[in-house]
Design a protein around this motif. Structure first.
Motif, mmCIF file in Angstrom:
data_model
loop_
_atom_site.group_PDB
_atom_site.id
_atom_site.type_symbol
_atom_site.label_atom_id
_atom_site.label_comp_id
_atom_site.label_asym_id
_atom_site.label_seq_id
_atom_site.Cartn_x
_atom_site.Cartn_y
_atom_site.Cartn_z
ATOM 1 N N LEU A 159 0.970 -1.064 -0.124
ATOM 2 C CA LEU A 159 -0.065 0.084 -0.007
ATOM 3 C C LEU A 159 0.770 1.159 -0.113
ATOM 4 O O LEU A 159 0.685 2.234 -0.687
ATOM 5 N N LEU A 160 1.838 1.189 0.695
ATOM 6 C CA LEU A 160 2.816 2.524 0.892
ATOM 7 C C LEU A 160 3.467 2.663 -0.635
ATOM 8 O O LEU A 160 3.519 3.834 -1.007
ATOM 9 N N ARG A 161 3.796 1.478 -1.189
ATOM 10 C CA ARG A 161 4.443 1.687 -2.635
ATOM 11 C C ARG A 161 3.528 1.937 -3.710
ATOM 12 O O ARG A 161 3.597 2.816 -4.558
ATOM 13 N N TRP A 162 2.283 1.281 -3.762
ATOM 14 C CA TRP A 162 1.348 1.285 -4.743
ATOM 15 C C TRP A 162 0.245 2.248 -4.174
ATOM 16 O O TRP A 162 -0.270 3.365 -5.158
ATOM 17 N N GLY A 163 -0.189 2.222 -3.170
ATOM 18 C CA GLY A 163 -1.385 2.962 -2.778
ATOM 19 C C GLY A 163 -1.210 4.509 -2.742
ATOM 20 O O GLY A 163 -1.900 5.384 -3.006
ATOM 21 N N ASP A 164 0.301 4.760 -2.273
ATOM 22 C CA ASP A 164 0.741 6.298 -2.420
ATOM 23 C C ASP A 164 0.547 7.050 -3.547
ATOM 24 O O ASP A 164 0.509 8.020 -3.620
ATOM 25 N N SER A 270 1.964 -12.527 17.092
ATOM 26 C CA SER A 270 1.030 -11.589 17.498
ATOM 27 C C SER A 270 1.223 -10.127 17.982
ATOM 28 O O SER A 270 0.452 -9.293 17.302
ATOM 29 N N ASP A 271 2.616 -9.999 18.185
ATOM 30 C CA ASP A 271 3.244 -8.658 18.223
ATOM 31 C C ASP A 271 3.181 -7.972 16.768
ATOM 32 O O ASP A 271 2.690 -6.804 16.900
ATOM 33 N N LEU A 272 3.822 -8.655 15.893
ATOM 34 C CA LEU A 272 3.819 -8.333 14.650
ATOM 35 C C LEU A 272 2.263 -8.050 13.834
ATOM 36 O O LEU A 272 2.257 -6.769 13.231
ATOM 37 N N THR A 273 1.611 -8.747 14.202
ATOM 38 C CA THR A 273 0.114 -8.690 13.961
ATOM 39 C C THR A 273 -0.537 -7.210 14.242
ATOM 40 O O THR A 273 -1.078 -6.357 13.554
ATOM 41 N N GLU A 274 -0.410 -7.062 15.631
ATOM 42 C CA GLU A 274 -0.929 -5.915 16.268
ATOM 43 C C GLU A 274 -0.322 -4.734 15.458
ATOM 44 O O GLU A 274 -1.000 -3.594 15.335
ATOM 45 N N GLU A 275 0.998 -4.707 15.428
ATOM 46 C CA GLU A 275 1.810 -3.545 14.746
ATOM 47 C C GLU A 275 1.199 -3.322 13.520
ATOM 48 O O GLU A 275 1.096 -2.044 12.770
ATOM 49 N N ARG A 276 0.971 -4.339 12.599
ATOM 50 C CA ARG A 276 0.689 -4.248 11.022
ATOM 51 C C ARG A 276 -1.064 -3.736 11.583
ATOM 52 O O ARG A 276 -1.138 -2.853 10.607
ATOM 53 N N ILE A 277 -1.800 -3.921 12.096
ATOM 54 C CA ILE A 277 -3.132 -3.732 12.019
ATOM 55 C C ILE A 277 -3.347 -2.098 12.389
ATOM 56 O O ILE A 277 -3.839 -1.461 12.055
ATOM 57 N N LYS A 278 -2.485 -1.778 13.399
ATOM 58 C CA LYS A 278 -2.207 -0.219 13.941
ATOM 59 C C LYS A 278 -2.033 0.501 12.571
ATOM 60 O O LYS A 278 -2.427 1.521 12.404
ATOM 61 N N GLU A 279 -0.871 0.129 11.885
ATOM 62 C CA GLU A 279 -0.701 0.773 10.644
ATOM 63 C C GLU A 279 -1.615 1.246 9.888
ATOM 64 O O GLU A 279 -1.861 2.077 9.170
ATOM 65 N N LEU A 280 -2.216 0.022 9.755
ATOM 66 C CA LEU A 280 -3.476 -0.121 8.437
ATOM 67 C C LEU A 280 -4.503 0.807 9.111
ATOM 68 O O LEU A 280 -5.281 1.488 8.202
#
Length: 359
Positions: A159-164, A270-280
């Motif tokens: 999303l950062l590379r294409w969505g922006d 689990s920790d990585l998942t929560e970081e990803r969700i927060k970013e999104l």
């Protein structure tokens, strides 16, 4: 010029094979309804590799990115370009792709999946594409930040590379439904983004891209290692190993030993998942589904590769040879039938041209 262009850029192992099968199986119906799938499936793959200037692109590739895009300027409806390899493009390559499609209204479609299922699938995909590393080596490379290629195909980075490159309302994140969801839910989400009417596409039994079992993928990894320089990545390997070993034999094997990430990495996931969700949550885009679906639905222990015995590997190797013999015999039988049919057609044509009274 095309009205809208939908770029479905990935990620791999997020149901892309299923979505693409439905699209290509219904290509003519879609075209009549105003949705164009340009060129062909293979040509879109060639164009992706050309755009990325990938060292593994097919030297005999029949379609460049510019060749794929050029006819779109004469199409007045909508366009769908779908290839999960696009997600790995650099920011510069993505910008070139989007610029080449303007002044059409460009939309970016990204599909996200939970890490617990994604990591084993992505590692397996790498083995099916000629890699040699073990699952543990793969995971350690990600943990230590030595595997950008994996993260570049995740929803957040795509999303950062294409969505922006497009306005927020043209950035679409589809979350992959969890296990047990209705089998057509992913397609319904995709079709809803593109605007494909309900009932336009006939969806029969779809050929999926099934995962191999733990023993089968380990056998393939050992074959890759033993191949050395023969059948290098990507096209020579696909033409030989994919066509004659993986698709007809290993995919139809028992595949009864399943593997997952060990529970020792559950907290990390689990920790990585929560970081990803927060970013999104903070990224402005159109979300189709629920970000909660990026959380693993069932983090259970599976088979680890050190639990596979050499006896299991030997039994599988023998069974694989037996299946290969049957596959080779079937190919020979089909070739003989084809040869006989061709000879019959030639004889028929010869008889038509002979004078009366000649045999």
């Amino acid at each position: 010029m095309s009205r809208r262009v939908f770029l479905h850029v990935g990620a791999p192992k997020t149901g892309s094979t299923f979505v693409q099968n439905v699209l290509w199986d219904n290509r003519e119906s879609l075209k009549r309804a105003g949705f164009l799938l340009p060129a062909g499936r293979k040509e879109q793959d060639d164009a992706m590799a050309d755009l990325r200037q990938a060292p593994w692109r097919d030297p005999d590739g029949r379609c460049t990115w510019d060749q794929l895009v050029e006819p779109l300027h004469r199409w007045a409806g909508d366009v769908i370009i779908t290839n999960e390899g696009l997600g790995g493009a650099t920011a510069e390559q993505a910008a070139r792709a989007v610029a080449s499609l303007r002044p059409a209204e460009v939309h970016i479609i990204v599909v996200g999946r939970d890490l617990w299922r994604t990591l084993p699938s992505m590692w397996q995909e790498s083995i099916r594409s000629r890699s040699l590393w073990s699952f543990e080596e793969f995971l350690r490379a990600i943990e230590e930040g030595r595997h950008d290629a994996f993260w570049n195909h995740t929803a957040n980075r795509m999303l950062l590379r294409w969505g922006d490159l497009v306005p927020p309302e043209r950035r679409h994140l589809i979350t992959m439904p969890p296990p047990g969801s209705p089998e057509l839910l992913l397609w319904e989400r995709f079709a809803g983004v593109v605007g494909i009417p309900d009932g336009l596409c006939e969806i029969g039994e779809q050929s999926a891209n099934p995962s191999l079992g733990a023993a089968e993928i380990e056998l393939l990894r050992r074959v890759n290692r033993a191949l050395g320089d023969r059948h290098p990545h990507r096209m020579p390997y696909r033409r030989v190993v994919q066509r004659h070993l993986i698709n007809p034999v290993l995919k139809s094997s028992k595949n009864d030993l399943r593997f997952t990430i060990g529970m020792n990495r559950a907290k990390w996931i689990s920790d990585l998942t929560e970081e990803r969700i927060k970013e999104l949550q903070e990224y402005p885009c159109h979300i189709v589904g629920d970000l909660g679906e990026l959380r693993p639905a069932d983090m259970t222990e599976g088979v680890s590769f050190d639990q596979i015995t050499e006896k299991q590997m030997m039994d599988l190797a023998v069974e694989t040879i037996i299946q290969l013999l049957g596959y080779a015999d079937e190919l020979h039988r089909q070739a003989e039938l084809s040869r006989g049919d061709m000879l019959a057609r030639i004889k028929k044509r010869v008889r038509r041209r002979l004078p009366i009274g000649r045999v």
